[in-house]
Scaffold this active site. Sequence first.
Site, PDB file in Angstrom:
ATOM      1  N   HIS A  16     119.247 -58.882  41.671  1.00  8.88           N
ATOM      2  CA  HIS A  16     118.265 -57.877  41.250  1.00  8.88           C
ATOM      3  C   HIS A  16     118.052 -56.853  42.361  1.00  8.88           C
ATOM      4  O   HIS A  16     118.126 -55.635  42.128  1.00  8.88           O
ATOM      5  CB  HIS A  16     116.938 -58.560  40.901  1.00  8.88           C
ATOM      6  N   GLU A  17     117.792 -57.341  43.562  1.00  6.11           N
ATOM      7  CA  GLU A  17     117.537 -56.432  44.685  1.00  6.11           C
ATOM      8  C   GLU A  17     118.801 -55.677  45.089  1.00  6.11           C
ATOM      9  O   GLU A  17     118.727 -54.529  45.534  1.00  6.11           O
ATOM     10  CB  GLU A  17     116.974 -57.210  45.875  1.00  6.11           C
TER      11      GLU A  17
END
Length: 350
Positions: A17-18
């Site tokens: 996600h990051e």
Amino acid sequence: MGILVALLVLSVLIFFHELGHFTAARFFGVQIDVFSIGFGKRLWTKKIGKTEWSISAIPLGGYVRMKGQDDTDPTKVSYDEDSYNTKKPWQRIVILLAGPFANFLMAFLLYLAIAYMGVPKLLPYVDKVTKDSPAYQAGLQKKDKILQINGINIRFWEDIGKQINASQGKLTMIIERDHHLKTLTLKPKVIEDKNVFGEMVKRRIIGITPLPKQTTVIYGFTEGWKYAWDETVKASTLIFKSVQKLITGEVSTDQLGGIITIVDVTAQASHAGILALFFFTALISVNLGVLNLMPIPALDGGHIMFNLYEMLRGKAPSENVMYYMTVTGWVLLAGLMFLGIYNDIHRLMG
């Protein structure tokens, strides 16, 4: 061991996600100050270029801190050329969407791997026939193989329920028994039952259970992509509907699960085998993507909302508005987190 696998799964999903945010931000020339997996005290830190890569003590999240963007204090802005604040609203929206997109992509890749590894499916063989049910009255017996319903070929057990509920009136069923074909006609019974959201719905049944006889379906190259796409869309739709029903009150808040449930079920899935672990990891990944798109300040969806406002009005919300809405978002998220943990503890206590 199962708990360690669960924490590893969460860390991998958070990392992807990051990484989505990181990749899009760097594409638009935004400096990344910190890339952290987890919150709290930093256990390990390494500076590469201008970015501090960290692993923190609490593995229940993570964040990318871009120059000029800080969720803990939205008044901390920077107007340098490599700052998040100096980018156009549409560029910021792309950066924000990249995180949830990475989660959906991760789920798609997991479903693709499952498709090529082989998906276990029950074959359409009958086991138990409930007494006085439509199937019993029509003469259906144990070990019968259902081949067709209303002219539609049946390959797997899951196809039976779909055709029964998609049909109207009576069913014409072709079965195989002792290497002979038979045609049966029966009228399904309508009952009230709970769906996946715990709501009472009407559905049609004939009163049979499956024989535990299954096959493994290994998809070809193009079929695997279709399977992965369909499963990702199905999981996304399920999560979207779940959130919608929680917000509207159609589903009780006691159905909300927290981090304890996620870790517990992921640990159980890891014991059940790699396929079960992949299935559940894909579902969590979709869950993360959907939840981060919710229009709550402090989440990606909230920041997207602010940038859409700026695009429509031609100016950003005031710093005071941003600050108080972000604080409100953190309070709401904390409340949801504690509610989830409370429900988890309540379930564990029986």
